[in-house]
Enzyme design. Structure first.
Site, PDB file in Angstrom:
ATOM      1  N   SER A 137      -4.102 -67.511 -63.556  1.00  2.86           N
ATOM      2  CA  SER A 137      -3.618 -66.155 -63.803  1.00  2.86           C
ATOM      3  C   SER A 137      -3.118 -66.091 -65.229  1.00  2.86           C
ATOM      4  O   SER A 137      -2.756 -67.112 -65.817  1.00  2.86           O
ATOM      5  CB  SER A 137      -2.474 -65.825 -62.839  1.00  2.86           C
ATOM      6  N   TYR A 150       5.820 -67.324 -58.073  1.00  2.00           N
ATOM      7  CA  TYR A 150       4.397 -67.227 -58.410  1.00  2.00           C
ATOM      8  C   TYR A 150       4.129 -67.770 -59.813  1.00  2.00           C
ATOM      9  O   TYR A 150       3.189 -68.553 -60.022  1.00  2.00           O
ATOM     10  CB  TYR A 150       3.943 -65.775 -58.314  1.00  2.00           C
TER      11      TYR A 150
END
Length: 235
Positions: A137, A150
């Site tokens: 990501s 996360y």
């Protein structure tokens, strides 16, 4: 360019979203796709389109990870590509996270990548070739409020893949990392198309095309990192 015809590719998190788009595109390019996810029904529907192999499994379970590789080799007699796409996320203030949710995020995003890589690397090194693609990501490179769990998992996954890249490169094995920004998918309980995301989000197919790009690069070309920009949809 590298021809993907008849290459065997494991794709995790393949039942929906980005993973499904990757599996469909690789199959379209002639690869034999081993689709992995926890939901058997969605996998079977996908496998009807890809005509490969569907394996319901938990990537964070070591026995399941080894089973995926063993079944792939038993069915096809070869393994060329691993796409570590399975991922989960949850966003909240740090003090509102409980340990179980923290562990779930790290189990899928980090441990799952570790276990699948651990299972395929000896095979790739022995044959002197292979390609691991990690879908991380853009938050592997930045931080944001509510992103402690996360973000930490994606920083860890990125470091894992970067270190592995150095370990396996002398053996002819590639490791590529793709950093998508916002994607219009099922992530974090979202529903595709539920947002006005045309100009602010990538589509799953954009990420799939990036995977195809790194996999089809000539053997001597190494693309360590590929950042996808959601607003311009350029990479």
């Amino acid at each position: 360019m590298t021809d993907l015809t008849n290459q065997v590719a494991i794709v995790t998190g393949a039942s929906r979203g980005i993973g499904r788009a990757i599996a469909l595109l690789l199959a379209l390019q002639g690869a034999k796709v081993v689709a992995v996810a926890r939901t058997a029904e969605e996998l079977e529907e996908l496998n009807a389109k890809t005509q490969g192999l569907a394996i319901p499994a938990d990537v964070a379970d070591e026995d399941d990870a080894q089973h995926i590789v063993t079944e792939t080799l038993s069915r096809f007699g070869r393994l060329d590509i691993l796409v570590c796409n399975a991922g989960v996320g949850s966003f909240n203030l740090l003090e509102h996270f409980d340990a179980a949710e923290w562990d779930r995020i790290f189990d899928v995003n980090v441990k799952g990548t570790f276990l699948l890589c651990k299972a395929v690397v000896p095979h790739f090194k022995a044959q002197g070739r292979g390609h691991i693609v990690g879908i991380t990501s853009d938050v592997s490179k930045r931080t944001f409020e509510h992103g402690t769990a996360y973000g930490a998992s994606k920083f860890a996954q990125d470091a894992l893949l970067a270190s592995l890249r150095k370990e396996v490169r002398p053996h002819g094995v590639k490791v590529s990392t793709i950093y998508p920004g916002l994607v219009d998918t099922y992530f974090n309980d979202s529903r595709p198309g539920s947002l006005d995301a045309e100009k602010t989000h990538l589509k799953p197919s954009d990420v799939a095309q990036a995977v195809r790009y790194v996999l089809e690069a000539p053997a001597h070309v190494v693309i360590d990192e590929l950042m996808l920009h959601p607003i311009t949809q350029e990479w």
